[in-house]
Design a protein around this motif. Structure first.
Motif, PDB file in Angstrom:
ATOM      1  N   VAL A  94      76.670 -17.123 112.157  1.00 47.22           N
ATOM      2  CA  VAL A  94      77.073 -17.315 110.757  1.00 47.22           C
ATOM      3  C   VAL A  94      75.875 -17.247 109.825  1.00 47.22           C
ATOM      4  O   VAL A  94      75.978 -16.745 108.695  1.00 47.22           O
ATOM      5  CB  VAL A  94      77.811 -18.658 110.598  1.00 47.22           C
ATOM      6  CG1 VAL A  94      78.122 -18.937 109.131  1.00 47.22           C
ATOM      7  CG2 VAL A  94      79.094 -18.670 111.421  1.00 47.22           C
ATOM      8  N   CYS A  95      74.725 -17.751 110.276  1.00 46.09           N
ATOM      9  CA  CYS A  95      73.522 -17.832 109.440  1.00 46.09           C
ATOM     10  C   CYS A  95      72.358 -17.110 110.130  1.00 46.09           C
ATOM     11  O   CYS A  95      71.391 -17.764 110.562  1.00 46.09           O
ATOM     12  CB  CYS A  95      73.164 -19.285 109.157  1.00 46.09           C
ATOM     13  SG  CYS A  95      74.474 -20.237 108.373  1.00 46.09           S
ATOM     14  N   PRO A  96      72.421 -15.805 110.253  1.00 44.05           N
ATOM     15  CA  PRO A  96      71.360 -15.090 110.987  1.00 44.05           C
ATOM     16  C   PRO A  96      70.000 -15.178 110.305  1.00 44.05           C
ATOM     17  O   PRO A  96      68.977 -14.926 110.951  1.00 44.05           O
ATOM     18  CB  PRO A  96      71.875 -13.645 111.027  1.00 44.05           C
ATOM     19  CG  PRO A  96      72.808 -13.543 109.860  1.00 44.05           C
ATOM     20  CD  PRO A  96      73.448 -14.889 109.732  1.00 44.05           C
ATOM     21  N   GLN A  97      69.989 -15.536 109.039  1.00 42.27           N
ATOM     22  CA  GLN A  97      68.715 -15.642 108.330  1.00 42.27           C
ATOM     23  C   GLN A  97      67.972 -16.925 108.655  1.00 42.27           C
ATOM     24  O   GLN A  97      66.775 -17.067 108.322  1.00 42.27           O
ATOM     25  CB  GLN A  97      68.960 -15.578 106.814  1.00 42.27           C
ATOM     26  CG  GLN A  97      69.523 -16.854 106.195  1.00 42.27           C
ATOM     27  CD  GLN A  97      71.020 -17.077 106.463  1.00 42.27           C
ATOM     28  OE1 GLN A  97      71.670 -16.248 107.100  1.00 42.27           O
ATOM     29  NE2 GLN A  97      71.561 -18.183 105.970  1.00 42.27           N
ATOM     30  N   THR A  98      68.625 -17.877 109.313  1.00 40.04           N
ATOM     31  CA  THR A  98      68.028 -19.179 109.619  1.00 40.04           C
ATOM     32  C   THR A  98      67.519 -19.208 111.051  1.00 40.04           C
ATOM     33  O   THR A  98      68.228 -18.816 111.987  1.00 40.04           O
ATOM     34  CB  THR A  98      69.050 -20.309 109.417  1.00 40.04           C
ATOM     35  OG1 THR A  98      69.523 -20.273 108.070  1.00 40.04           O
ATOM     36  CG2 THR A  98      68.428 -21.670 109.699  1.00 40.04           C
ATOM     37  N   GLU A  99      66.296 -19.670 111.223  1.00 40.27           N
ATOM     38  CA  GLU A  99      65.746 -19.864 112.562  1.00 40.27           C
ATOM     39  C   GLU A  99      66.250 -21.198 113.102  1.00 40.27           C
ATOM     40  O   GLU A  99      66.071 -22.246 112.464  1.00 40.27           O
ATOM     41  CB  GLU A  99      64.222 -19.869 112.511  1.00 40.27           C
ATOM     42  CG  GLU A  99      63.563 -20.032 113.878  1.00 40.27           C
ATOM     43  CD  GLU A  99      62.046 -20.121 113.790  1.00 40.27           C
ATOM     44  OE1 GLU A  99      61.390 -19.794 114.790  1.00 40.27           O
ATOM     45  OE2 GLU A  99      61.533 -20.531 112.726  1.00 40.27           O
ATOM     46  N   ILE A 100      66.900 -21.169 114.243  1.00 47.72           N
ATOM     47  CA  ILE A 100      67.441 -22.390 114.849  1.00 47.72           C
ATOM     48  C   ILE A 100      66.788 -22.568 116.212  1.00 47.72           C
ATOM     49  O   ILE A 100      66.917 -21.718 117.090  1.00 47.72           O
ATOM     50  CB  ILE A 100      68.970 -22.337 114.995  1.00 47.72           C
ATOM     51  CG1 ILE A 100      69.624 -22.057 113.632  1.00 47.72           C
ATOM     52  CG2 ILE A 100      69.495 -23.648 115.573  1.00 47.72           C
ATOM     53  CD1 ILE A 100      71.124 -21.899 113.683  1.00 47.72           C
ATOM     54  N   LEU A 101      66.095 -23.669 116.379  1.00 48.92           N
ATOM     55  CA  LEU A 101      65.368 -23.960 117.612  1.00 48.92           C
ATOM     56  C   LEU A 101      65.979 -25.175 118.287  1.00 48.92           C
ATOM     57  O   LEU A 101      66.404 -26.124 117.620  1.00 48.92           O
ATOM     58  CB  LEU A 101      63.896 -24.233 117.306  1.00 48.92           C
ATOM     59  CG  LEU A 101      63.147 -23.163 116.508  1.00 48.92           C
ATOM     60  CD1 LEU A 101      61.721 -23.620 116.230  1.00 48.92           C
ATOM     61  CD2 LEU A 101      63.155 -21.830 117.241  1.00 48.92           C
ATOM     62  N   LEU A 102      65.992 -25.143 119.600  1.00 46.69           N
ATOM     63  CA  LEU A 102      66.548 -26.253 120.382  1.00 46.69           C
ATOM     64  C   LEU A 102      65.460 -26.901 121.211  1.00 46.69           C
ATOM     65  O   LEU A 102      64.783 -26.247 122.009  1.00 46.69           O
ATOM     66  CB  LEU A 102      67.667 -25.748 121.309  1.00 46.69           C
ATOM     67  CG  LEU A 102      68.252 -26.771 122.284  1.00 46.69           C
ATOM     68  CD1 LEU A 102      68.846 -27.976 121.551  1.00 46.69           C
ATOM     69  CD2 LEU A 102      69.318 -26.112 123.171  1.00 46.69           C
ATOM     70  N   ALA A 103      65.295 -28.207 121.032  1.00 51.02           N
ATOM     71  CA  ALA A 103      64.334 -28.984 121.812  1.00 51.02           C
ATOM     72  C   ALA A 103      64.973 -29.453 123.115  1.00 51.02           C
ATOM     73  O   ALA A 103      66.200 -29.558 123.213  1.00 51.02           O
ATOM     74  CB  ALA A 103      63.850 -30.185 121.010  1.00 51.02           C
ATOM     75  N   PRO A 104      64.167 -29.759 124.118  1.00 52.89           N
ATOM     76  CA  PRO A 104      64.723 -30.361 125.342  1.00 52.89           C
ATOM     77  C   PRO A 104      65.284 -31.753 125.052  1.00 52.89           C
ATOM     78  O   PRO A 104      64.913 -32.405 124.072  1.00 52.89           O
ATOM     79  CB  PRO A 104      63.508 -30.445 126.276  1.00 52.89           C
ATOM     80  CG  PRO A 104      62.466 -29.559 125.675  1.00 52.89           C
ATOM     81  CD  PRO A 104      62.713 -29.554 124.208  1.00 52.89           C
ATOM     82  N   HIS A 105      66.172 -32.209 125.917  1.00 54.52           N
ATOM     83  CA  HIS A 105      66.615 -33.602 125.871  1.00 54.52           C
ATOM     84  C   HIS A 105      65.435 -34.500 126.246  1.00 54.52           C
ATOM     85  O   HIS A 105      64.338 -34.024 126.521  1.00 54.52           O
ATOM     86  CB  HIS A 105      67.787 -33.810 126.816  1.00 54.52           C
ATOM     87  CG  HIS A 105      67.464 -33.522 128.252  1.00 54.52           C
ATOM     88  ND1 HIS A 105      67.204 -32.264 128.729  1.00 54.52           N
ATOM     89  CD2 HIS A 105      67.329 -34.344 129.330  1.00 54.52           C
ATOM     90  CE1 HIS A 105      66.929 -32.309 130.006  1.00 54.52           C
ATOM     91  NE2 HIS A 105      66.982 -33.557 130.407  1.00 54.52           N
ATOM     92  N   LEU A 106      65.639 -35.795 126.271  1.00 47.98           N
ATOM     93  CA  LEU A 106      64.518 -36.708 126.488  1.00 47.98           C
ATOM     94  C   LEU A 106      63.896 -36.564 127.872  1.00 47.98           C
ATOM     95  O   LEU A 106      62.693 -36.751 128.052  1.00 47.98           O
ATOM     96  CB  LEU A 106      64.964 -38.155 126.257  1.00 47.98           C
ATOM     97  CG  LEU A 106      65.386 -38.463 124.818  1.00 47.98           C
ATOM     98  CD1 LEU A 106      65.889 -39.897 124.707  1.00 47.98           C
ATOM     99  CD2 LEU A 106      64.244 -38.222 123.842  1.00 47.98           C
TER     100      LEU A 106
END
Length: 306
Positions: A94-106
């Protein structure tokens, strides 16, 4: 321009049927904001409480050039491996212009071990410092259908054994998998323990933490010759804030990279082909999903309250 003014850090909590657990996560969010006033920190929940993850992620993606998704979750089972990455995929579309990063869980790590060791010391003090060789320890978690999530808890129990003087450090679960607390205590009694310390492996309170305290009270009546001490959840310990700080720092530095942890997961590909999504916004049909190490059972809570 402030380098983080157009960046959103999105905490993902599991969510609990017991709102006191959700409130603790809200309180954690406020405390983290106070510690990091220059950061834009938002909160969402996978289930049971608003704001809902998919909607919150879309809102953050529409309002930021970069979104860093940081799971406030102990163990990586279905929610971390499937639902969060799927929500990110949808938001990226939906928002290809936004960089979305995922961090590891704890994760199972030294900071979590430090919390467990401190909880064990506190429990031993409450028992007037008995001989650790006659005091059994039970690390008690939620349990999961994912063997990797259970394995992270087993790792913590083993580390606790290796770095202490207790001869018995066992693992138990409140649901989904085995053994249960009662069985572990029964085995420890047969091995001659005189005291038992129960260390809940939970971030926040909820119905399961309440159940644990009831179970320990029942065990006190069942084994009047034993002394029991029960620890508490550990969501507000300094190490949790430090781990969350580190997740953000690592994402900004490109460590780890922005690839989703399950981008190549065959199970997710098959699930998509079968029309089996994992968003809580629709009905789940688990009969269609094949057996796999990433099997998702909505009864599990990855170390979170229920």
């Amino acid at each position: 321009m402030n380098p983080v003014s157009n960046e959103t850090i999105l905490i993902v909590g599991h969510g609990s049927r017991e709102d006191s657990g959700n409130q603790e996560i809200r309180d954690f969010t406020e405390q983290w904001r106070a510690r990091r006033p220059d950061w834009r920190i938002e909160l969402c929940f996978i289930e049971f409480a608003p704001p809902e993850m998919n909607a919150a992620l879309l809102s953050a993606a529409r309002g930021s050039r970069r979104v860093m998704v940081v799971p406030l979750i102990l163990n990586a089972a279905g929610h971390v491996k499937m639902e969060i990455p799927e929500a990110i995929e949808q938001a990226r579309a939906v928002c290809p212009q936004t960089e979305i990063l995922l961090a590891p869980h704890l994760t199972a790590c030294d900071p979590i071990l430090a919390i467990l060791k401190r909880g064990l010391r506190k429990a031993m003090n409450a028992l007037d410092m008995p001989d650790p060789t006659t005091t059994g320890v039970v690390v008690l978690g939620r349990g999961s259908s994912d063997r990797g999530a259970n394995g992270e808890m087993a790792k913590m129990a083993r580390w606790l054994l290796e770095e202490g003087d207790h001869e018995l450090v066992d693992l138990a679960f409140t649901g989904i998998t085995w053994p249960r607390l009662e069985k572990v205590v029964q085995r420890q009694v047969l091995l001659g323990v005189r005291q038992v310390v129960v260390l809940p492996y939970y971030l926040y309170t909820g119905t399961l933490m309440q159940r644990i305290h009831r179970q320990v009270e029942h065990l006190r009546g069942q084994y009047p010759q034993l002394r029991f001490a029960c620890g508490e959840h550990f969501g507000f310990e300094a190490e949790i804030f430090e781990l969350m700080d580190q997740r953000v720092t690592d994402l900004r530095a490109g460590v780890p990279d922005s690839r989703l942890p399950c981008d190549g997961c065959t199970y997710r590909i098959i699930a998509h082909d079968l029309g089996h999504g994992h968003s809580h916004a629709h009905t789940h049909d688990h009969a269609a999903a094949p057996a796999h190490d990433h099997a998702h059972d909505h009864a599990h809570h990855e170390g979170q309250p229920a």
